[in-house]
Design a protein around this motif. Structure first.
Motif, PDB file in Angstrom:
ATOM      1  N   THR A   1       0.876  -1.153   0.000  1.00 20.97           N
ATOM      2  CA  THR A   1       0.000   0.000   0.000  1.00 20.97           C
ATOM      3  C   THR A   1       0.922   1.213   0.000  1.00 20.97           C
ATOM      4  O   THR A   1       1.925   1.233   0.722  1.00 20.97           O
ATOM      5  N   GLN A   2       0.624   2.204  -0.789  1.00 16.78           N
ATOM      6  CA  GLN A   2       1.505   3.351  -0.968  1.00 16.78           C
ATOM      7  C   GLN A   2       1.903   3.990   0.369  1.00 16.78           C
ATOM      8  O   GLN A   2       1.075   4.219   1.239  1.00 16.78           O
ATOM      9  N   ILE A   3       3.200   4.246   0.508  1.00 15.31           N
ATOM     10  CA  ILE A   3       3.734   4.955   1.663  1.00 15.31           C
ATOM     11  C   ILE A   3       3.740   6.442   1.303  1.00 15.31           C
ATOM     12  O   ILE A   3       4.202   6.816   0.222  1.00 15.31           O
ATOM     13  N   VAL A   4       3.232   7.293   2.202  1.00  8.25           N
ATOM     14  CA  VAL A   4       3.132   8.726   1.930  1.00  8.25           C
ATOM     15  C   VAL A   4       3.915   9.532   2.953  1.00  8.25           C
ATOM     16  O   VAL A   4       4.160   9.076   4.073  1.00  8.25           O
ATOM     17  N   LYS A   5       4.306  10.735   2.571  1.00  8.91           N
ATOM     18  CA  LYS A   5       5.112  11.616   3.418  1.00  8.91           C
ATOM     19  C   LYS A   5       4.494  11.798   4.797  1.00  8.91           C
ATOM     20  O   LYS A   5       5.190  11.749   5.814  1.00  8.91           O
ATOM     21  N   ALA A   6       3.190  12.001   4.875  1.00  6.95           N
ATOM     22  CA  ALA A   6       2.526  12.314   6.138  1.00  6.95           C
ATOM     23  C   ALA A   6       2.792  11.287   7.239  1.00  6.95           C
ATOM     24  O   ALA A   6       2.858  11.630   8.420  1.00  6.95           O
ATOM     25  N   SER A   7       2.983  10.033   6.862  1.00  3.53           N
ATOM     26  CA  SER A   7       3.191   8.986   7.874  1.00  3.53           C
ATOM     27  C   SER A   7       4.348   8.054   7.539  1.00  3.53           C
ATOM     28  O   SER A   7       4.522   7.028   8.186  1.00  3.53           O
TER      29      SER A   7
END
Length: 156
Positions: free
Chosen positions: A79-85
């Motif tokens: 699942t895509q990893i995003v900057k926010a977390s």
């Protein structure tokens, strides 16, 4: 497994995307054969991600070391990893030889890592487990069976 067996006796680093700041785009490990292992794991690691950056990773399969017929292994993507977390995180993708399309000659795998939007610190390692031959040695020590990445400089 015997009580005196080390993890490194039966697990090898087969390929890597070494830790570095990577600009938007896709980087991959080399294609590696699955013949000498029964199970595999990709370890994806992030450092500091750029503003609004994303990180995607998946396992791909091919028919040879040149990537002939390359395609994704179904269900083997993060699942895509995003900057926010996503700063300073790790994610694992487990798979086995049985997950490959071996009926159609697919016997090589790689990790594909895609950074989106902004340069980010990332790394990925492809590990082979349940080795058919133990102990694992790096590719320069055992080129005939090629059980490990040539970049592994020590096993202590």
């Amino acid at each position: 497994m015997h009580i005196n067996t080390k993890i490194s006796d039966g697990t090898g680093i087969l390929g890597s995307v070494d830790p570095v700041s990577t600009g938007p785009g896709t980087v991959t490990t080399a294609w590696v054969p699955v013949a000498n292992f029964l199970s595999f794991m990709a370890l994806v690691a992030t450092g500091i991600l750029g503003a609004s950056a994303t990180v995607d990773a998946k396992i791909q399969q091919a028919q040879d070391v040149g990537g002939t017929g390359a395609k994704d292994i179904p269900g083997k993507a993060l699942t895509q990893i995003v900057k926010a977390s996503g700063d300073g995180k790790q994610a694992l993708i487990d798979f086995r030889v049985q997950d490959l399309d071996t009926n159609n000659g697919f016997g090589f795998v790689r990790v594909s890592l895609t950074v989106g939007v902004a340069a980010s610190q990332v790394a990925a390692y492809l590990l082979g487990g349940s080795a058919r031959f133990e102990p694992i040695k790096d590719a320069t020590a055992a080129p005939a069976i090629n059980l490990g990445a040539a970049t592994v400089v020590q096993i202590v």
